[in-house]
Scaffold this motif. Structure first.
Motif, mmCIF file in Angstrom:
data_model
loop_
_atom_site.group_PDB
_atom_site.id
_atom_site.type_symbol
_atom_site.label_atom_id
_atom_site.label_comp_id
_atom_site.label_asym_id
_atom_site.label_seq_id
_atom_site.Cartn_x
_atom_site.Cartn_y
_atom_site.Cartn_z
ATOM 1 N N GLU A 146 38.565 25.596 53.938
ATOM 2 C CA GLU A 146 39.004 26.976 53.723
ATOM 3 C C GLU A 146 37.874 27.938 54.071
ATOM 4 N N SER A 147 38.233 29.055 54.658
ATOM 5 C CA SER A 147 37.229 30.085 54.911
ATOM 6 C C SER A 147 37.113 30.971 53.680
ATOM 7 N N GLU A 148 35.963 31.581 53.535
ATOM 8 C CA GLU A 148 35.743 32.558 52.474
ATOM 9 C C GLU A 148 35.509 33.906 53.145
ATOM 10 N N PRO A 149 35.783 35.008 52.455
ATOM 11 C CA PRO A 149 35.693 36.326 53.078
ATOM 12 C C PRO A 149 34.381 36.619 53.805
ATOM 13 N N GLY A 150 33.256 36.166 53.296
ATOM 14 C CA GLY A 150 31.972 36.480 53.924
ATOM 15 C C GLY A 150 31.590 35.595 55.091
#
Length: 185
Positions: A146-150
């Motif tokens: 999963e990607s994270e916002p930053g």
């Protein structure tokens, strides 16, 4: 047929991936469907300052304010991604997923850049034809996380590969300690 779209997820190169274009790369998938996939490498900054190639956009990009190598495809072209806080859809921006989208670099930066929370410019992109990415996943070339916002705008892109792996659970977190050259181990 693509069973699950990976759009918005990260492809993290496994130590088994031998293609030098993707050694220890973290790729943000911008589109994935039956036609193939494309994304940008998030952790390959170049020494080229944005001001030197796209002067008007230089004040809008997130530090480091350099062009990133998005991948080996079409390296003579540029694309940009930006976050838009608050869920708006400004002119010159097309949502890809969540609050992240592609920027029309032909739009006047003075009219649209103020709408962006963060922005990064890439030379080229990473692309896969129909079934190609699925075959690479089957062969163990990539971890999908999963990607994270930053992630897309990391202030320390050179350390992103280890940082993304380190935050995973279980054995995958241990891969972050994998030496660059196992023969020195």
């Amino acid at each position: 047929m693509t069973e699950v779209s990976l759009t918005g997820r990260l492809l993290v190169a496994t130590p088994a991936l031998t293609d030098p274009n993707f050694d220890r790369c973290v790729v943000l998938v911008l589109d994935h469907d039956d036609e193939g996939a494309h994304g940008v490498v998030l952790n390959r900054p170049t020494p080229v300052d944005v001001h030197d190639v796209l002067t008007g956009w230089s004040k809008a990009v997130t530090e480091p304010s350099v062009v990133f190598q998005g991948g080996p495809v079409a390296m003579d072209s540029a694309l940009a991604i930006a976050s838009v806080p608050g869920g708006g859809e400004p002119v010159g921006w097309r949502r890809v997923f969540g609050g992240l989208g592609l920027v029309d670099l032909d739009a006047p930066p003075e009219l649209v850049a103020a709408e962006f929370g963060s922005m990064r410019i890439f030379a080229g992109y990473s692309g896969w034809g129909p079934g190609q990415l699925e075959a690479e996943l089957h062969d163990g070339a990539w971890y999908v996380v999963e990607s994270e916002p930053g992630d897309a705008f990391s202030p320390d892109p050179e350390r992103l590969w280890r940082a993304v792996l380190r935050r995973q659970r279980g054995e995958l977190a241990m891969v972050a300690t994998y030496p660059e050259d196992p023969s020195f181990n």
